[in-house]
Design a protein around this motif. Structure first.
Motif, short mmCIF file in Angstrom:
data_model
loop_
_atom_site.label_atom_id
_atom_site.label_comp_id
_atom_site.label_asym_id
_atom_site.label_seq_id
_atom_site.Cartn_x
_atom_site.Cartn_y
_atom_site.Cartn_z
N ASN A 190 2.80 10.38 -9.67
CA ASN A 190 2.00 10.62 -10.87
C ASN A 190 1.35 11.99 -10.85
OD1 ASN A 190 2.51 8.28 -12.27
ND2 ASN A 190 0.81 7.17 -11.34
N GLN A 191 0.91 12.44 -9.67
CA GLN A 191 0.34 13.78 -9.55
C GLN A 191 1.36 14.85 -9.92
OE1 GLN A 191 -1.47 14.66 -5.80
NE2 GLN A 191 -2.66 12.76 -5.76
N LYS A 219 -7.41 16.76 -1.72
CA LYS A 219 -7.02 15.40 -2.08
C LYS A 219 -5.80 15.38 -3.00
CE LYS A 219 -8.92 11.22 -4.12
NZ LYS A 219 -10.08 10.61 -4.78
N PHE A 220 -5.69 16.38 -3.86
CA PHE A 220 -4.60 16.44 -4.83
C PHE A 220 -3.65 17.60 -4.51
CE2 PHE A 220 -8.24 14.66 -7.24
CZ PHE A 220 -7.73 13.39 -7.39
N LEU A 232 2.11 1.93 -3.50
CA LEU A 232 1.02 2.41 -4.32
C LEU A 232 0.74 3.89 -4.06
CD1 LEU A 232 -1.06 1.50 -6.42
CD2 LEU A 232 -2.59 0.96 -4.53
N GLU A 233 0.76 4.28 -2.80
CA GLU A 233 0.54 5.69 -2.45
C GLU A 233 1.67 6.57 -2.98
OE1 GLU A 233 -2.09 7.14 -1.07
OE2 GLU A 233 -3.08 5.19 -1.10
N GLU A 234 2.90 6.08 -2.91
CA GLU A 234 4.03 6.84 -3.43
C GLU A 234 3.93 7.02 -4.94
OE1 GLU A 234 6.82 8.30 -2.02
OE2 GLU A 234 5.80 8.02 -0.11
N LEU A 235 3.52 6.01 -5.65
CA LEU A 235 3.34 6.11 -7.10
C LEU A 235 2.22 7.08 -7.46
CD1 LEU A 235 3.83 2.46 -8.35
CD2 LEU A 235 5.29 4.43 -8.78
N LYS A 236 1.16 7.10 -6.67
CA LYS A 236 0.08 8.05 -6.93
C LYS A 236 0.56 9.49 -6.75
CE LYS A 236 -3.82 5.10 -5.75
NZ LYS A 236 -4.94 4.87 -4.83
N LEU A 237 1.35 9.74 -5.71
CA LEU A 237 1.89 11.08 -5.50
C LEU A 237 2.85 11.49 -6.61
CD1 LEU A 237 2.54 11.05 -1.65
CD2 LEU A 237 0.63 12.06 -2.88
N GLN A 256 0.84 -1.21 0.00
CA GLN A 256 0.00 0.00 0.00
C GLN A 256 0.87 1.26 0.00
OE1 GLN A 256 -3.21 0.00 -0.43
NE2 GLN A 256 -3.45 2.21 -0.24
#
Length: 85
Positions: A13-14, A59-60, A6-11, A3
């Protein structure tokens, strides 16, 4: 994949999405105009910031921060000759 990964990849990507969005728009403005319209770039960046902030909230946060920083940076980069002429 954990998890945390996954959170690091989402950040990440942002951040990259904001960078590429502003960079591509700045390049488009640079190629299509004889004099770079820095006000259009700033207006688009700040406008998108306000829309996303009102729509999604905090959120972003990384996307919003990178959007403003890249907007200011690319505005200075493409107007470097006009600022220090």
């Amino acid at each position: 994949m954990t998890q945390y990964n996954l959170e690091e990849l989402k950040l990440l990507n942002q951040v990259f999405f904001a960078l590429f969005l502003v960079a591509d728009f700045a390049l488009l403005l640079h190629f299509n105009n004889s004099e770079f319209p820095w006000f259009a770039l700033l207006g688009a960046g700040v406008g998108l910031f306000i829309i996303v902030l009102c729509w999604a909230g905090k959120k972003f946060t990384y996307f919003l921060a990178t959007l403003l920083v890249c907007t200011a940076t690319f505005s200075i980069i493409y107007n470097w000759h006009a600022i220090f002429h």
